[in-house]
Motif scaffolding. Structure first.
Motif, PDB file in Angstrom:
ATOM      1  N   LEU A 105       0.819  -1.212   0.000  1.00 30.15           N
ATOM      2  CA  LEU A 105       0.000   0.000   0.000  1.00 30.15           C
ATOM      3  C   LEU A 105       0.858   1.269   0.000  1.00 30.15           C
ATOM      4  O   LEU A 105       0.412   2.333  -0.422  1.00 30.15           O
ATOM      5  N   LYS A 106       2.095   1.130   0.474  1.00 33.97           N
ATOM      6  CA  LYS A 106       2.997   2.277   0.551  1.00 33.97           C
ATOM      7  C   LYS A 106       3.859   2.437  -0.710  1.00 33.97           C
ATOM      8  O   LYS A 106       4.628   3.394  -0.811  1.00 33.97           O
ATOM      9  N   CYS A 107       3.740   1.498  -1.654  1.00 33.61           N
ATOM     10  CA  CYS A 107       4.579   1.561  -2.862  1.00 33.61           C
ATOM     11  C   CYS A 107       4.152   2.737  -3.747  1.00 33.61           C
ATOM     12  O   CYS A 107       2.963   3.025  -3.897  1.00 33.61           O
ATOM     13  N   LYS A 108       5.156   3.364  -4.351  1.00 31.52           N
ATOM     14  CA  LYS A 108       4.896   4.548  -5.167  1.00 31.52           C
ATOM     15  C   LYS A 108       4.911   4.267  -6.666  1.00 31.52           C
ATOM     16  O   LYS A 108       4.391   5.056  -7.456  1.00 31.52           O
ATOM     17  N   ASP A 109       5.564   3.171  -7.070  1.00 24.48           N
ATOM     18  CA  ASP A 109       5.601   2.856  -8.499  1.00 24.48           C
ATOM     19  C   ASP A 109       5.654   1.346  -8.691  1.00 24.48           C
ATOM     20  O   ASP A 109       5.769   0.575  -7.729  1.00 24.48           O
ATOM     21  N   LEU A 110       5.599   0.923  -9.952  1.00 24.11           N
ATOM     22  CA  LEU A 110       5.525  -0.500 -10.285  1.00 24.11           C
ATOM     23  C   LEU A 110       6.808  -1.238  -9.912  1.00 24.11           C
ATOM     24  O   LEU A 110       6.758  -2.387  -9.439  1.00 24.11           O
ATOM     25  N   ASP A 111       7.933  -0.618 -10.088  1.00 20.65           N
ATOM     26  CA  ASP A 111       9.205  -1.271  -9.757  1.00 20.65           C
ATOM     27  C   ASP A 111       9.300  -1.560  -8.255  1.00 20.65           C
ATOM     28  O   ASP A 111       9.751  -2.634  -7.847  1.00 20.65           O
ATOM     29  N   GLU A 112       8.881  -0.595  -7.456  1.00 21.28           N
ATOM     30  CA  GLU A 112       8.908  -0.800  -6.006  1.00 21.28           C
ATOM     31  C   GLU A 112       7.917  -1.910  -5.605  1.00 21.28           C
ATOM     32  O   GLU A 112       8.217  -2.745  -4.744  1.00 21.28           O
ATOM     33  N   LEU A 113       6.778  -1.937  -6.246  1.00 22.06           N
ATOM     34  CA  LEU A 113       5.777  -2.971  -5.968  1.00 22.06           C
ATOM     35  C   LEU A 113       6.330  -4.356  -6.291  1.00 22.06           C
ATOM     36  O   LEU A 113       6.189  -5.295  -5.498  1.00 22.06           O
TER      37      LEU A 113
END
Length: 232
Positions: free
Chosen positions: A106-114
């Motif tokens: 829920l705290k991820c900011k972009d697809l790579d971080e997810l």
């Protein structure tokens, strides 16, 4: 003459009575004991006198045999209880991993971080061999022909698939990562966002009978997050 005849008739009656009495058999004894379970409570003195054949100990008393059988049942129940406790602890640990994963994504900011968070938690904490997120849109989208292949072959009845893939399908999703059984999740209210694929080295780990509660929650969280991250 009449006396002899009378004596003969009396003897005949006695013989007839004996013939009508059924012979005592093991089946009759067993039936009687089943119908009278308190028999040995009323005849307690018989318990120590009766001897039961035992394959290892020769002959033992009925009390000793009953005690041994009771001990076996207790041991079996303890084993079953320990197994249930172990399963409960494992389920609790898995629940905590998924709860932590949902909060982190829920705290991820972009697809790579997810993708990084998914790989880190699922591979390291759940000890699974492979995980990949294949979006249907954006610069890294799964090609349309591959998307149709998976949807038509693996998602005819549900938005989940648990089981084994063909070698070609494994290559498309996991490249060279080992995935002998897989969990596939279609993402999006209309399955329009992508596929999350999770693989295990154990060929029986993912199967059609497994529970879907936790993985459904993950699917719902991803359905909320992906629209904000994909570039249309």
């Amino acid at each position: 003459m009449s006396k002899s005849l009378e004596q003969y008739n009396n003897n005949t009656d006695i013989d007839s009575k004996y013939e009508q009495t059924p012979a005592l058999s093991s089946e009759l004894v067993a039936t009687y004991l089943l119908e009278n379970p308190d028999f040995f409570a009323q005849q307690a003195h018989l318990l120590e006198k009766l001897e039961i054949p035992h394959s290892l100990k020769g002959s033992v008393s009925l009390v000793e045999l009953q005690s041994e059988q009771l001990r076996k049942k207790v041991r079996a129940l303890n084993l079953k209880l320990n197994q249930l406790i172990t399963i409960a602890k494992q389920n609790e640990a898995i629940y905590r991993v998924y709860a932590d994963l949902n909060l982190r994504i829920l705290k991820c900011k972009d697809l790579d971080e997810l993708k990084f968070i998914l790989e880190e938690v699922i591979q390291e904490n759940l000890k699974l061999s492979a995980v990949t997120l294949k979006p249907f849109k954006g610069p890294h989208a799964l090609p349309e022909i591959q998307r149709r292949l998976f949807i038509e072959k693996r998602f005819q009845r549900d938005t989940f698939f648990f089981g084994r893939l063909s070698e070609h399908e494994r290559k498309l999703l996991f490249n060279d990562q080992e995935a002998n059984s897989v969990a596939l999740l279609l993402i999006g209210d209309s399955s329009e966002l992508g596929i999350l694929a999770i693989g295990s080295k154990d060929a029986s780990h993912f199967n059609p009978d497994m529970d879907t509660l936790l993985i459904t929650q993950l699917q719902q969280f991803l359905g909320i997050l992906l629209p904000k991250m994909l570039t249309y």
